[in-house]
Design a protein around this motif. Structure first.
Motif, short mmCIF file in Angstrom:
data_model
loop_
_atom_site.label_atom_id
_atom_site.label_comp_id
_atom_site.label_asym_id
_atom_site.label_seq_id
_atom_site.Cartn_x
_atom_site.Cartn_y
_atom_site.Cartn_z
N LEU A 1 28.12 6.35 84.38
CA LEU A 1 28.20 7.76 83.99
C LEU A 1 29.63 8.27 84.09
O LEU A 1 30.09 9.04 83.24
N GLU A 2 30.35 7.86 85.12
CA GLU A 2 31.74 8.32 85.30
C GLU A 2 32.65 7.80 84.19
O GLU A 2 33.63 8.46 83.83
N SER A 3 32.36 6.63 83.67
CA SER A 3 33.20 6.07 82.60
C SER A 3 33.02 6.77 81.26
O SER A 3 33.81 6.56 80.34
N GLY A 4 31.97 7.60 81.14
CA GLY A 4 31.71 8.29 79.88
C GLY A 4 30.94 7.48 78.88
O GLY A 4 30.84 7.88 77.71
N ALA A 5 30.40 6.33 79.30
CA ALA A 5 29.62 5.50 78.38
C ALA A 5 28.30 6.19 78.05
O ALA A 5 27.76 6.96 78.84
N ASP A 6 27.81 5.92 76.85
CA ASP A 6 26.55 6.52 76.41
C ASP A 6 25.38 5.88 77.15
O ASP A 6 25.30 4.65 77.29
N VAL A 7 24.46 6.71 77.64
CA VAL A 7 23.28 6.25 78.35
C VAL A 7 22.06 6.69 77.56
O VAL A 7 21.91 7.88 77.25
N TYR A 8 21.18 5.73 77.22
CA TYR A 8 20.03 6.02 76.38
C TYR A 8 18.74 5.93 77.20
O TYR A 8 18.75 5.71 78.42
N PHE A 9 17.64 6.09 76.50
CA PHE A 9 16.31 6.09 77.13
C PHE A 9 16.05 4.77 77.85
O PHE A 9 15.48 4.75 78.95
N GLU A 10 16.47 3.65 77.25
CA GLU A 10 16.18 2.34 77.83
C GLU A 10 16.86 2.17 79.18
O GLU A 10 16.30 1.56 80.10
N THR A 11 18.09 2.72 79.30
CA THR A 11 18.79 2.62 80.59
C THR A 11 18.02 3.32 81.69
O THR A 11 17.82 2.79 82.79
N TYR A 12 17.56 4.56 81.41
CA TYR A 12 16.76 5.29 82.41
C TYR A 12 15.44 4.57 82.67
O TYR A 12 14.93 4.56 83.80
N SER A 13 14.86 3.97 81.65
CA SER A 13 13.61 3.25 81.83
C SER A 13 13.77 2.09 82.80
O SER A 13 12.90 1.84 83.65
N ILE A 14 14.92 1.38 82.71
CA ILE A 14 15.19 0.27 83.64
C ILE A 14 15.33 0.79 85.06
O ILE A 14 14.78 0.22 86.03
N LEU A 15 16.04 1.90 85.21
CA LEU A 15 16.21 2.49 86.55
C LEU A 15 14.87 2.89 87.13
O LEU A 15 14.55 2.57 88.30
N LEU A 16 14.06 3.59 86.36
CA LEU A 16 12.78 4.08 86.87
C LEU A 16 11.84 2.92 87.18
O LEU A 16 11.08 2.97 88.17
#
Length: 884
Positions: free
Chosen positions: A783-798
């Motif tokens: 997040l700090e690097s400014g990279a784009d985060v999509y639904f799949e990234t949050y899905s992996i975290l959850l």
């Protein structure tokens, strides 16, 4: 009456003709004057006559008196034609000048009757020939040049005329020489001479005025001045400079009809006439005729023959001729080796060209390299991509004491432009101007091309406008470079506008222009524009060659128009434009990209039927097509054929074969092929290493993946996303957490340049291994690097937080999703509802049930949608495949 052929002097007294003289011996020779009226006869006849002895004595006395008064001895000034060196030094500016002064016959050397006339005229000047030449050259050719010449006392000496015309033709001014020659012919004491006409013919040849040179040739014959061998040589040279080799051959025939034997210079001029036109076959015929007539070739002859091969684009024949030349006693000079170096560069034999250059530097006394040699080597290093050596050779030329010319500067600018190094090209461009040269069209075009290749079309346009402001007219190469600068960056409309501007300025587009526009259309993905460009070429009468068809077919392939590309290939055959290796390479590789592997193999068969040599790219595409079809044996057979035909595989070919063995899950053969590539001194790249890593992982050899990674570090092969992905997979199999942490640190330094799929893979691996805290820290850095985060990234975290029972952090991540505008799915809320109920979080349970109901109403009553908002990231399938 006297015999025919003589006239008696009328000044003798009548008594001298009395018949009393019976013998010629008694008559003094001073009493009569014999004048032959037939210049071809050398036989003289005399009449006998008598006279009284007193009158004879009187006549003798009178004759002696006349001989004393009228007869004058011609003075011989031996130093009149000797050139004397005169030098002048400007110590303030550090300049010096040395010139050769010719005196000629002065006032004291001309006949007395003219000398008396000159002395009585105060406007007459006793100038030397060099002074006359200097005064004439200071005038414009339309000024009163005859006035200066009429004031020169030396004009009364006929011997001054050849020297005068020689000195003024040395200056190279055609108009001044023509004015002086016209004045000379109007003088009474002028006599037509061969050397004067020869000098004027050579001067007209130097200025490519062939008709005037031939006019002088006929004029000298009208003046009863017979042409000699030098005259014919000058005329042959004139036609050779104009590229009229047939006229030169006709002049040679006239020379033979005039019974004038041709010299070595004659043959050299005739061979040069054929060579300048690129007609190397005729040049060889003349050379053979020269040897048959007993005139042996010299070094100049050999150089001209080599030049004929070079102009005729017969570079291999030129190199072979040079090898034969080594067997003779004639040693090559700098011109010879410059031609050979040029031919070797054209043949792509850069190493041999550099070897000749180094041998020239080692043997300075025999054959020293000049500016042309250094410039050719700069071009050689530029073509083979060794840009550092270009600057090194240029600096070496300066260190050797040679002053670079504008061609040398342009070669260095072009070398930087070829690699898009606009800053270095600009530095050399400025250095060119500081050295006192005025940049020409080539200089501006090379700098323009440098900005175009570096992706700066606006700067390229500025250089283009600067060229026009400095009174240079852009040529077709300049316009094509500007079109390519716009087209390579996708500015198709601007490129088309440059085309219209070019036509408005009277510069007609050529095939290169069409190829550049077609390539731009392919990059922009506009199939309609490709059709328009082809129509525009047809309307303008531009016939497409093989390169143009290749560009159009490739553009259609890039935009996915396979049928149009195929139709264009068929029309290419209908118009009898021969396809080459690049044509089939575009067709085969394009078919493979569209998964038409069967069609690609059909093109391979056609290429082999037409006996077109297959390139490395074609072999690689064919191997790829066979491997995708599951025909591993055919792929291996093609790879073996490639090596048998002498076409050495490159890193792309080896990588393609490794991919083929990867599909067959044959890691042993893939590994052996990788070792063979290293044994052949072919450095593997990141793609080859990642392909082998994939084979190792599929073959259950994760440890070899990490060993290969160590080898990449040792050889400084950069890691790409695919290599890091395979390394993470290998660490997952080996449960090597330490190496994984090191990989994460490696990725953290350049998160913004890493693909989302690789980041998701790392998050999934950390979560699966139970390193939830490390996973969340890594997510924060993303997040700090400014990279784009999509639904799949949050899905992996959850998913990983749910598995670890971190429901409070789970709820926090859900809130982050909503804050970023990404709506969680129903399944995500349901998963956390059970955890919240078991953990005592009843306040969250009611909230989650409310949101689940809201999502259901949006999606439709009774629809239990597991994923209402799918991720736009295409890497989810990659993660699922890795998990499997």
């Amino acid at each position: 009456m006297p015999e025919k052929g003589f006239i008696l002097c009328p000044s003798l007294p009548r008594e001298c003709f009395s018949s009393k003289f019976s013998s010629m011996a008694t008559v003094p020779s001073e009493l009569f004057k014999l004048i032959p009226n037939d210049q071809t006869s050398h036989t003289f006849s005399f009449h006998s006559f008598s006279t009284p002895s007193s009158k004879v004595a009187k006549a003798r006395k009178s004759s002696n008196r006349r001989r004393t008064l009228v007869s004058c001895k011609k003075s011989k000034n031996e130093e009149a034609w000797e050139g004397k060196k005169v030098g002048s030094i400007d110590y303030d500016k550090g300049n010096y000048r040395v010139s050769v002064q010719v005196s000629g016959l002065r006032k004291d050397d001309i006949p007395k009757r003219y000398r008396l006339r000159v002395e009585g005229d105060r406007w007459q000047r006793d100038w030397t020939i060099s002074e006359v030449v200097q005064r004439i050259l200071k005038l414009n050719h339309w000024d009163d040049i005859e006035g200066v010449l009429n004031s020169w006392a030396g004009r009364f000496a006929r011997k001054n005329f050849p020297v005068l015309i020689r000195e003024i033709t040395k200056a190279g001014s055609l108009q001044h020489s023509v004015q002086v020659f016209r004045w000379m012919k109007n003088q009474k004491n002028y006599c037509a001479r061969q050397d004067i006409y020869n000098m004027m013919i050579r001067l007209h040849a130097r200025h490519n005025r062939i008709d005037q040179a031939r006019g002088l040739f006929f004029e000298m014959q009208e003046c009863r001045c017979k042409p000699d061998a030098e005259t014919y040589n000058a005329l042959i040279n004139a036609h050779g400079r104009a590229g009229q080799w047939r006229w030169a051959m006709n002049v040679m025939d006239d020379m033979l009809r005039a019974a004038i034997p041709p010299s070595r210079l004659t043959y050299n001029n005739l061979i040069s006439a054929c060579a300048s036109s690129g007609n190397w076959r005729e040049a060889l015929k003349v050379c053979k005729q020269m040897t048959e007539n007993g005139v042996g070739p010299d070094l100049v002859t050999h150089n001209i023959v080599l030049s004929a091969y070079k102009n005729g684009v017969q570079y291999a024949k030129a190199v072979s001729y040079f090898e034969l030349m080594k067997g003779t006693n004639i040693r090559p000079d700098t011109i010879t080796l410059n031609i050979v170096i040029h031919c070797l560069v054209k043949l792509g034999q850069y190493g041999k060209a550099v070897d000749i250059f180094n041998s020239m530097r080692e043997k300075r006394s025999e054959c020293r390299p000049d500016v042309v040699t250094f410039t050719s080597i700069i071009h050689a290093y530029s073509v083979c991509g060794q840009i550092e050596n270009c600057q090194a050779v240029f600096d070496l030329m300066l260190a050797e004491g040679l002053k670079p010319n504008i061609v040398s500067y342009n070669a260095l600018i072009g070398a930087y432009a070829l690699h898009g190094m606009h800053k270095d090209a600009l530095l050399v461009f400025n250095e060119l101007k500081r050295s006192g040269f005025r940049p020409d069209v080539v200089s501006y075009t090379s700098l323009l091309n440098a900005y175009g290749r570096s992706g700066q079309p606006e700067k390229a346009r500025e250089i283009f406008d600067m060229m026009k402001r400095n009174s240079w007219k852009p040529n077709i190469v300049s316009y094509n470079a500007l079109i390519d600068a716009y087209g390579s960056e996708g500015f198709l409309s601007e490129a088309v506008e440059v085309l219209r501007e070019m036509e408005r300025n009277g510069v007609q587009p050529n095939v290169v222009t069409i190829c550049t526009l077609l390539a731009a259309c392919g990059r922009c993905g506009q199939a309609v524009k490709i059709d328009s460009v082809l129509s525009a070429a047809e309307m303008r009468g531009i016939k497409l060659n093989t390169v143009a068809y290749n560009s159009a077919i490739g553009s259609y392939m890039n935009v996915g128009e396979y049928e149009k590309a195929l139709n264009l290939y068929k029309s290419m055959k209908g118009k009898k434009v021969p396809p080459d290796s690049a044509t089939f390479n575009v067709l085969i590789s394009g078919s493979c990209k569209m998964a038409k592997y069967g069609e690609a193999l059909k093109f391979v068969d056609q290429m082999m039927y037409l006996k077109i040599p297959m390139s490395k790219e074609v072999y690689s595409s064919a191997i790829c097509a066979y491997s995708k079809q599951g025909q591993l044996e055919e792929a291996e057979s093609m790879f073996t054929m490639m090596k048998d035909t002498g076409c050495l595989p490159d890193v792309i070919t080896y990588t393609t074969m490794i991919h083929a063995y990867s599909a067959a899950e044959n890691w042993e053969t893939a590994h052996a092929l990788f070792e063979e590539m290293e044994m052949n001194d072919i450095t593997p790249d990141s793609i080859a290493c990642s392909s082998l890593m994939r084979v190792f992982n599929r073959g259950g050899q994760p440890a070899r993946v990490l060993l290969l990674a160590d080898m990449m570090k040792m050889k400084r092969i950069p890691f790409n996303d695919a290599t890091v992905f395979e390394m993470i997979s290998a660490c997952s199999m080996l449960r090597d957490w330490k190496t994984t942490i090191n990989l994460i640190e490696l990725v953290e330094s350049s998160i913004s340049a890493v693909s989302v799929g690789l980041l998701n893979h790392l998050l999934h691996f950390l979560g699966k291994s139970g390193k939830v805290e490390t996973m969340m820290k890594f997510f924060h850095k993303i997040l700090e690097s400014g990279a784009d985060v999509y639904f799949e990234t949050y899905s992996i975290l959850l998913r990983n937080l749910s598995a670890a029972g971190k429901w409070r952090k789970y709820i926090e991540v859900l809130q982050w999703m909503e804050d970023t505008g990404i709506q969680p799915s129903v399944r995500m809320y349901r998963n956390v509802s059970s955890f919240a109920w078991k953990g005592g979080g009843t306040e969250y349970t009611a909230l989650f049930q409310k949101r689940i109901g809201l999502l259901k109403r949006k999606a439709g009553a009774g629809t239990d949608t597991g994923l209402l908002y799918p991720s736009p990231c295409p890497t989810s399938t990659l993660i699922d495949r890795t998990r499997e």
